[in-house]
Design a protein around this motif. Sequence first.
Motif, mmCIF file in Angstrom:
data_model
loop_
_atom_site.group_PDB
_atom_site.id
_atom_site.type_symbol
_atom_site.label_atom_id
_atom_site.label_comp_id
_atom_site.label_asym_id
_atom_site.label_seq_id
_atom_site.Cartn_x
_atom_site.Cartn_y
_atom_site.Cartn_z
ATOM 1 N N ILE A 125 0.873 -1.172 0.000
ATOM 2 C CA ILE A 125 0.000 0.000 0.000
ATOM 3 C C ILE A 125 0.909 1.221 0.000
ATOM 4 O O ILE A 125 1.810 1.342 0.839
ATOM 5 N N ILE A 126 0.739 2.094 -0.970
ATOM 6 C CA ILE A 126 1.549 3.297 -1.120
ATOM 7 C C ILE A 126 0.623 4.505 -1.074
ATOM 8 O O ILE A 126 -0.359 4.570 -1.818
ATOM 9 N N LEU A 127 0.928 5.447 -0.194
ATOM 10 C CA LEU A 127 0.150 6.676 -0.080
ATOM 11 C C LEU A 127 0.955 7.827 -0.655
ATOM 12 O O LEU A 127 2.192 7.856 -0.542
ATOM 13 N N PHE A 128 0.275 8.771 -1.275
ATOM 14 C CA PHE A 128 0.966 9.909 -1.876
ATOM 15 C C PHE A 128 1.310 10.934 -0.817
ATOM 16 O O PHE A 128 0.457 11.343 -0.019
ATOM 17 N N GLY A 129 2.567 11.342 -0.804
ATOM 18 C CA GLY A 129 3.047 12.338 0.145
ATOM 19 C C GLY A 129 4.558 12.336 0.161
ATOM 20 O O GLY A 129 5.201 11.535 -0.527
ATOM 21 N N LYS A 147 4.298 8.227 -10.543
ATOM 22 C CA LYS A 147 3.973 8.351 -11.962
ATOM 23 C C LYS A 147 5.172 8.006 -12.822
ATOM 24 O O LYS A 147 5.045 7.356 -13.877
ATOM 25 N N LEU A 148 6.360 8.426 -12.384
ATOM 26 C CA LEU A 148 7.576 8.136 -13.141
ATOM 27 C C LEU A 148 7.876 6.643 -13.166
ATOM 28 O O LEU A 148 8.280 6.097 -14.194
ATOM 29 N N GLU A 149 7.683 5.976 -12.029
ATOM 30 C CA GLU A 149 8.041 4.560 -11.904
ATOM 31 C C GLU A 149 6.999 3.626 -12.509
ATOM 32 O O GLU A 149 7.343 2.668 -13.209
ATOM 33 N N ILE A 150 5.723 3.887 -12.226
ATOM 34 C CA ILE A 150 4.667 2.949 -12.658
ATOM 35 C C ILE A 150 3.436 3.676 -13.190
ATOM 36 O O ILE A 150 2.311 3.212 -13.024
ATOM 37 N N LEU A 172 6.973 -1.634 -6.571
ATOM 38 C CA LEU A 172 5.759 -1.947 -5.815
ATOM 39 C C LEU A 172 6.065 -2.794 -4.581
ATOM 40 O O LEU A 172 5.485 -2.591 -3.510
ATOM 41 N N PHE A 173 6.970 -3.742 -4.750
ATOM 42 C CA PHE A 173 7.285 -4.685 -3.675
ATOM 43 C C PHE A 173 8.797 -4.687 -3.438
ATOM 44 O O PHE A 173 9.517 -5.501 -4.050
ATOM 45 N N PRO A 174 9.291 -3.789 -2.597
ATOM 46 C CA PRO A 174 10.744 -3.691 -2.374
ATOM 47 C C PRO A 174 11.396 -4.999 -1.941
ATOM 48 O O PRO A 174 12.583 -5.214 -2.180
ATOM 49 N N LYS A 175 10.624 -5.884 -1.328
ATOM 50 C CA LYS A 175 11.185 -7.161 -0.899
ATOM 51 C C LYS A 175 11.205 -8.195 -2.024
ATOM 52 O O LYS A 175 11.746 -9.289 -1.865
ATOM 53 N N GLY A 176 10.610 -7.853 -3.151
ATOM 54 C CA GLY A 176 10.586 -8.777 -4.276
ATOM 55 C C GLY A 176 11.694 -8.440 -5.262
ATOM 56 O O GLY A 176 11.798 -7.304 -5.721
#
Length: 234
Positions: A125-129, A147-150, A172-176
């Motif tokens: 879950i990613i929130l804008f800020g 927006k730049l990444e995805i 999206l999934f830093p652990k992946g």
Amino acid sequence: MSATQDAVALSDASALDDNQVREYLKIHSDFLQRHPDLLDHLHVSHASGSAVSLVEKQVSVLRERNMEMRHRLNALTINARDNDKLYERTRALILHLLDARDLAGLCDAFIHSMNRDFDIEFASIILFGEPAESSGNLRFETSEKVKLEIGSLLKGRKPLCGALRKDEFEFLFPKGSEVGSAAVMPLKGDNRVGLIAVGSTDANRYYNGMGTLFLQHIADVLLRLLERLPGDDN
């Protein structure tokens, strides 16, 4: 009846074509019931090449229909059980989300439930800020960076499902650290506030055209809770 009369009768009978006999039997649907002795004289070719009586053929057809109905009933039963499980898991997830006292608790509840209750390999879950020091599963990213990444994954209000590039998956999934597939759902009410995503290292796990009603439902719940819960300085 004389031999001559028999010959005339047979001649008249031979003048009947298949359609006439078919229409007659359709109109007089009780014909074989009134003349049951004919059942033993009517034969239908069997798949094996041998001939079977009409009664045997009817029994065979009924058995096939019975098997088909059993298969359909089994499929419906399995679907009903799966739906019951999904309902219970979704109910538990929403209760956990409602119990959250702040944004960090809300994000933790979402991630933990996805991993534990729904057996989902990756969840985010990613929130804008403005990005801040990590607090559990609470993650902020600027809308410009997202927006730049995805950016191509966030078109419209509906989830986007499919295989991702390695850089998209890792964002999206830093652990992946592998290529995989994901379902990405924008969190968008009056304003776009973030996104949720579920993913798998299986490139075929999430695909275009799959059902996403569950993810949309959870996104609606999260949107309402995000407006009410206190967060950090973001």
